[in-house]
Write a protein that holds these residues in place. Structure first.
Motif, PDB file in Angstrom:
ATOM      1  N   THR A  74       0.825  -1.206   0.000  1.00 22.83           N
ATOM      2  CA  THR A  74       0.000   0.000   0.000  1.00 22.83           C
ATOM      3  C   THR A  74       0.858   1.254   0.000  1.00 22.83           C
ATOM      4  OG1 THR A  74      -1.771  -1.147   1.196  1.00 22.83           O
ATOM      5  CG2 THR A  74      -1.774   1.266   1.273  1.00 22.83           C
ATOM      6  N   VAL A  75       1.917   1.250   0.819  1.00 23.02           N
ATOM      7  CA  VAL A  75       2.820   2.402   0.882  1.00 23.02           C
ATOM      8  C   VAL A  75       3.510   2.618  -0.466  1.00 23.02           C
ATOM      9  CG1 VAL A  75       4.893   3.329   1.986  1.00 23.02           C
ATOM     10  CG2 VAL A  75       3.183   2.125   3.355  1.00 23.02           C
ATOM     11  N   LEU A  76       3.942   1.524  -1.090  1.00 20.78           N
ATOM     12  CA  LEU A  76       4.609   1.635  -2.390  1.00 20.78           C
ATOM     13  C   LEU A  76       3.673   2.246  -3.436  1.00 20.78           C
ATOM     14  CD1 LEU A  76       6.531  -1.764  -2.576  1.00 20.78           C
ATOM     15  CD2 LEU A  76       7.531   0.506  -2.272  1.00 20.78           C
ATOM     16  N   LEU A  77       2.450   1.763  -3.480  1.00 25.06           N
ATOM     17  CA  LEU A  77       1.494   2.281  -4.460  1.00 25.06           C
ATOM     18  C   LEU A  77       1.129   3.738  -4.160  1.00 25.06           C
ATOM     19  CD1 LEU A  77      -0.944  -0.746  -4.925  1.00 25.06           C
ATOM     20  CD2 LEU A  77       1.055  -0.132  -6.281  1.00 25.06           C
ATOM     21  N   TRP A  78       1.015   4.061  -2.903  1.00 23.26           N
ATOM     22  CA  TRP A  78       0.663   5.438  -2.527  1.00 23.26           C
ATOM     23  C   TRP A  78       1.749   6.416  -2.946  1.00 23.26           C
ATOM     24  CZ3 TRP A  78       2.673   8.656   1.581  1.00 23.26           C
ATOM     25  CH2 TRP A  78       1.930   9.826   1.771  1.00 23.26           C
ATOM     26  N   HIS A  79       3.016   6.034  -2.755  1.00 22.52           N
ATOM     27  CA  HIS A  79       4.117   6.907  -3.161  1.00 22.52           C
ATOM     28  C   HIS A  79       4.239   6.979  -4.684  1.00 22.52           C
ATOM     29  CE1 HIS A  79       6.342   8.163   0.491  1.00 22.52           C
ATOM     30  NE2 HIS A  79       5.755   7.112   1.037  1.00 22.52           N
ATOM     31  N   ALA A  80       3.723   5.975  -5.378  1.00 23.17           N
ATOM     32  CA  ALA A  80       3.779   5.980  -6.842  1.00 23.17           C
ATOM     33  C   ALA A  80       2.538   6.637  -7.447  1.00 23.17           C
ATOM     34  CB  ALA A  80       3.940   4.554  -7.365  1.00 23.17           C
ATOM     35  N   ASP A  81       1.700   7.233  -6.584  1.00 22.99           N
ATOM     36  CA  ASP A  81       0.468   7.889  -7.040  1.00 22.99           C
ATOM     37  C   ASP A  81      -0.446   6.936  -7.804  1.00 22.99           C
ATOM     38  OD1 ASP A  81       1.148  10.346  -5.895  1.00 22.99           O
ATOM     39  OD2 ASP A  81       2.323  10.931  -7.666  1.00 22.99           O
ATOM     40  N   ILE A  82      -0.522   5.712  -7.319  1.00 26.52           N
ATOM     41  CA  ILE A  82      -1.419   4.714  -7.911  1.00 26.52           C
ATOM     42  C   ILE A  82      -2.569   4.481  -6.939  1.00 26.52           C
ATOM     43  CG2 ILE A  82      -1.623   2.313  -8.667  1.00 26.52           C
ATOM     44  CD1 ILE A  82       1.237   2.398  -9.553  1.00 26.52           C
ATOM     45  N   GLY A  83      -3.763   4.420  -7.445  1.00 27.35           N
ATOM     46  CA  GLY A  83      -4.929   4.234  -6.597  1.00 27.35           C
ATOM     47  C   GLY A  83      -4.845   2.958  -5.789  1.00 27.35           C
ATOM     48  N   VAL A  84      -4.721   3.093  -4.488  1.00 27.42           N
ATOM     49  CA  VAL A  84      -4.546   1.930  -3.618  1.00 27.42           C
ATOM     50  C   VAL A  84      -5.768   1.025  -3.645  1.00 27.42           C
ATOM     51  CG1 VAL A  84      -4.208   1.193  -1.239  1.00 27.42           C
ATOM     52  CG2 VAL A  84      -2.920   3.138  -2.126  1.00 27.42           C
ATOM     53  N   TRP A  85      -6.964   1.623  -3.602  1.00 27.21           N
ATOM     54  CA  TRP A  85      -8.164   0.796  -3.594  1.00 27.21           C
ATOM     55  C   TRP A  85      -8.402   0.136  -4.949  1.00 27.21           C
ATOM     56  CZ3 TRP A  85     -11.200  -1.485  -0.285  1.00 27.21           C
ATOM     57  CH2 TRP A  85     -12.420  -1.999  -0.735  1.00 27.21           C
ATOM     58  N   ASP A  86      -8.167   0.892  -6.019  1.00 29.46           N
ATOM     59  CA  ASP A  86      -8.426   0.355  -7.357  1.00 29.46           C
ATOM     60  C   ASP A  86      -7.455  -0.743  -7.756  1.00 29.46           C
ATOM     61  OD1 ASP A  86     -10.543   2.096  -7.661  1.00 29.46           O
ATOM     62  OD2 ASP A  86      -9.314   3.668  -8.594  1.00 29.46           O
ATOM     63  N   TYR A  87      -6.204  -0.629  -7.306  1.00 30.41           N
ATOM     64  CA  TYR A  87      -5.175  -1.561  -7.756  1.00 30.41           C
ATOM     65  C   TYR A  87      -4.751  -2.583  -6.706  1.00 30.41           C
ATOM     66  CZ  TYR A  87      -4.465   1.085 -12.057  1.00 30.41           C
ATOM     67  OH  TYR A  87      -4.645   1.697 -13.289  1.00 30.41           O
ATOM     68  N   LEU A  88      -5.188  -2.435  -5.452  1.00 36.90           N
ATOM     69  CA  LEU A  88      -4.757  -3.380  -4.427  1.00 36.90           C
ATOM     70  C   LEU A  88      -5.923  -3.888  -3.583  1.00 36.90           C
ATOM     71  CD1 LEU A  88      -2.698  -4.946  -2.805  1.00 36.90           C
ATOM     72  CD2 LEU A  88      -2.127  -2.844  -1.565  1.00 36.90           C
ATOM     73  N   TRP A  89      -6.450  -3.064  -2.703  1.00 34.96           N
ATOM     74  CA  TRP A  89      -7.417  -3.543  -1.725  1.00 34.96           C
ATOM     75  C   TRP A  89      -8.758  -3.904  -2.348  1.00 34.96           C
ATOM     76  CZ3 TRP A  89      -5.779  -5.152   2.744  1.00 34.96           C
ATOM     77  CH2 TRP A  89      -4.584  -4.639   3.259  1.00 34.96           C
ATOM     78  N   GLY A  90      -9.089  -3.282  -3.449  1.00 33.86           N
ATOM     79  CA  GLY A  90     -10.324  -3.671  -4.134  1.00 33.86           C
ATOM     80  C   GLY A  90     -10.221  -5.049  -4.769  1.00 33.86           C
ATOM     81  N   PRO A  91      -9.210  -5.265  -5.627  1.00 37.51           N
ATOM     82  CA  PRO A  91      -9.079  -6.571  -6.289  1.00 37.51           C
ATOM     83  C   PRO A  91      -8.659  -7.696  -5.351  1.00 37.51           C
ATOM     84  CG  PRO A  91      -7.924  -4.833  -7.499  1.00 37.51           C
ATOM     85  CD  PRO A  91      -8.285  -4.256  -6.180  1.00 37.51           C
ATOM     86  N   ALA A  92      -7.744  -7.434  -4.407  1.00 38.86           N
ATOM     87  CA  ALA A  92      -7.239  -8.496  -3.530  1.00 38.86           C
ATOM     88  C   ALA A  92      -8.358  -9.018  -2.637  1.00 38.86           C
ATOM     89  CB  ALA A  92      -6.079  -7.974  -2.692  1.00 38.86           C
ATOM     90  N   ASP A  93      -8.339 -10.310  -2.408  1.00 39.15           N
ATOM     91  CA  ASP A  93      -9.367 -10.932  -1.573  1.00 39.15           C
ATOM     92  C   ASP A  93      -8.703 -11.919  -0.617  1.00 39.15           C
ATOM     93  OD1 ASP A  93     -11.672 -11.792  -0.450  1.00 39.15           O
ATOM     94  OD2 ASP A  93     -12.555 -12.620  -2.277  1.00 39.15           O
ATOM     95  N   PRO A  94      -7.988 -11.406   0.381  1.00 38.67           N
ATOM     96  CA  PRO A  94      -7.285 -12.307   1.309  1.00 38.67           C
ATOM     97  C   PRO A  94      -8.221 -13.208   2.098  1.00 38.67           C
ATOM     98  CG  PRO A  94      -7.234 -10.040   2.106  1.00 38.67           C
ATOM     99  CD  PRO A  94      -7.758  -9.985   0.709  1.00 38.67           C
ATOM    100  N   LEU A  95      -9.433 -12.756   2.405  1.00 39.78           N
ATOM    101  CA  LEU A  95     -10.375 -13.592   3.151  1.00 39.78           C
ATOM    102  C   LEU A  95     -10.721 -14.849   2.364  1.00 39.78           C
ATOM    103  CD1 LEU A  95     -12.820 -10.956   4.689  1.00 39.78           C
ATOM    104  CD2 LEU A  95     -10.997 -12.229   5.845  1.00 39.78           C
ATOM    105  N   TYR A  96     -10.876 -14.700   1.058  1.00 40.37           N
ATOM    106  CA  TYR A  96     -11.155 -15.868   0.216  1.00 40.37           C
ATOM    107  C   TYR A  96      -9.961 -16.814   0.206  1.00 40.37           C
ATOM    108  CZ  TYR A  96     -11.715 -18.685  -3.986  1.00 40.37           C
ATOM    109  OH  TYR A  96     -11.788 -19.733  -4.868  1.00 40.37           O
ATOM    110  N   VAL A  97      -8.772 -16.254   0.103  1.00 44.86           N
ATOM    111  CA  VAL A  97      -7.564 -17.074   0.084  1.00 44.86           C
ATOM    112  C   VAL A  97      -7.427 -17.836   1.396  1.00 44.86           C
ATOM    113  CG1 VAL A  97      -5.041 -17.013  -0.006  1.00 44.86           C
ATOM    114  CG2 VAL A  97      -6.380 -15.579  -1.562  1.00 44.86           C
ATOM    115  N   TRP A  98      -7.637 -17.158   2.517  1.00 44.82           N
ATOM    116  CA  TRP A  98      -7.488 -17.814   3.813  1.00 44.82           C
ATOM    117  C   TRP A  98      -8.541 -18.882   4.023  1.00 44.82           C
ATOM    118  CZ3 TRP A  98      -7.229 -12.337   6.404  1.00 44.82           C
ATOM    119  CH2 TRP A  98      -6.010 -11.738   6.065  1.00 44.82           C
ATOM    120  N   SER A  99      -9.762 -18.620   3.610  1.00 50.71           N
ATOM    121  CA  SER A  99     -10.816 -19.623   3.775  1.00 50.71           C
ATOM    122  C   SER A  99     -10.549 -20.834   2.895  1.00 50.71           C
ATOM    123  CB  SER A  99     -12.189 -19.019   3.453  1.00 50.71           C
ATOM    124  OG  SER A  99     -12.234 -18.545   2.105  1.00 50.71           O
ATOM    125  N   LEU A 100     -10.004 -20.596   1.701  1.00 53.72           N
ATOM    126  CA  LEU A 100      -9.670 -21.702   0.810  1.00 53.72           C
ATOM    127  C   LEU A 100      -8.524 -22.528   1.373  1.00 53.72           C
ATOM    128  CD1 LEU A 100     -10.371 -23.058  -1.822  1.00 53.72           C
ATOM    129  CD2 LEU A 100      -8.870 -21.467  -3.010  1.00 53.72           C
TER     130      LEU A 100
END
Length: 324
Positions: free
Chosen positions: A155-181
């Motif tokens: 998140t810090v890397l994307l924020w410093h690169a002026d990349i939308g954190v939600w659009d490119y990381l937290w929105g697409p990523a689904d750790p809860l699904y990975v952990w449940s699987l």
């Protein structure tokens, strides 16, 4: 029930280093090397001395990824991180079960536990439960904590690169699904490994010394005997049938997860599947449905039956052997 809970607490406190500290150390090392790699302000800019820096370049390339595939990219990375934890977990459980019943006799603590109103069945099953359930759950917890920290670093890397954190990381990523699987995968994997875990418990209950050799040498000797005298050909089996059987049982479960990510596609497969299951809708090829289909595999059920025989043997031997 209260006695079994007490036994489980005992297993945790006596093996806290292996079950909890070890995966935490693995996660700490991953975080340390991640921070070491990106340490310094230089990694947060696009160029260093006129040349593109590796991490900065990777961050920029993230913009070129098809948004529909971002979920696959992040989930595949989370699965990839889990492979290291699961590999360590295998060795932790292997050596834990190898000494589970042997160490009690070695230090004579078996005399104390036999003086309590606790059956040998409860004792053996508590150790099996600790290996098949407690250790994976603690590993999953340490893995999840590590992945959260790494996602925050990203998140810090994307924020410093002026990349939308939600659009490119937290929105697409689904750790809860990975952990449940992964959690569901641990359940199936525990059933698949039943004959291995049962054999280790049987060896631990039987061996008076050199438990590792008792666990490893007999299967190897059986394989060599069958290969030298070509016994399998009379049974119409492949010449390397025994070795394939052992290899498939050890490494043919559902964990660790094998991952291969290419330029135009990502494949995440469960080790032991004859072919990686692929879907065309852009989702991960591993699914709950794939895990459920493992219950239709005859190899899982006959292995579970053999494991039950080994575990019963371990209970019987513990009942009559205390090395006194």
């Amino acid at each position: 029930m209260k006695a079994f809970v007490t036994l489980m607490r005992r297993e945790f406190w006596e093996n806290r280093g292996a079950f909890l500290t070890t995966p935490l150390v693995v996660g700490g090392l991953l975080i340390f090397f991640a921070l070491l790699t990106i340490s310094g302000a230089a990694v947060l800019v696009e160029k260093v001395n006129g040349q593109e820096f590796m991490i900065a370049q990777a961050v920029e390339q993230l913009k070129t990824v098809d948004p529909s595939r971002l979920e696959l990219v992040w989930d595949a990375n989370l699965f990839g991180l889990s492979a290291l934890f699961n590999g360590v977990l295998f060795f932790v459980v292997f050596f834990y079960l190898l000494g589970a019943l042997y160490d009690d006799r070695k230090d004579r603590s078996i005399l104390f536990w036999k003086s309590l109103p606790i059956s040998d069945t409860q004792t053996v099953m508590s150790k099996l439960t600790a290996a098949a359930i407690m250790a994976p759950l603690l590993t999953l917890g340490a893995m999840a904590a590590t992945q959260i920290v790494l996602l925050l670093i990203a998140t810090v890397l994307l924020w410093h690169a002026d990349i939308g954190v939600w659009d490119y990381l937290w929105g697409p990523a689904d750790p809860l699904y990975v952990w449940s699987l992964l959690l569901a995968g641990y359940v199936v994997h525990a059933l698949w490994m039943a004959p291995i875990w049962g054999w280790l418990l049987l060896t631990s209950a039987f061996a008076r010394g050199k438990a590792f050799l008792w666990a490893v040498v007999p299967p190897i000797m059986v394989g060599l005997f069958m290969s030298w005298f070509r016994i399998t050909q009379y049974l119409r089996f492949d010449d390397h049938w025994w070795w394939k059987l052992l290899g498939e049982r050890l490494f043919g479960g559902v964990l660790p997860i094998a991952m291969s990510v290419g330029d135009d596609q990502a494949q995440v497969g469960i080790v032991g599947f004859s072919q990686l299951e692929r879907v065309d809708d852009g989702s991960l090829p591993i699914s709950f449905a794939a895990l459920v289909r493992r219950f239709s595999d005859a190899d899982l059920w006959w292995g579970l039956a053999i494991g039950a025989v080994f575990i019963t043997g371990a209970i019987f031997i513990r009942r009559y052997r205390d090395d006194t």
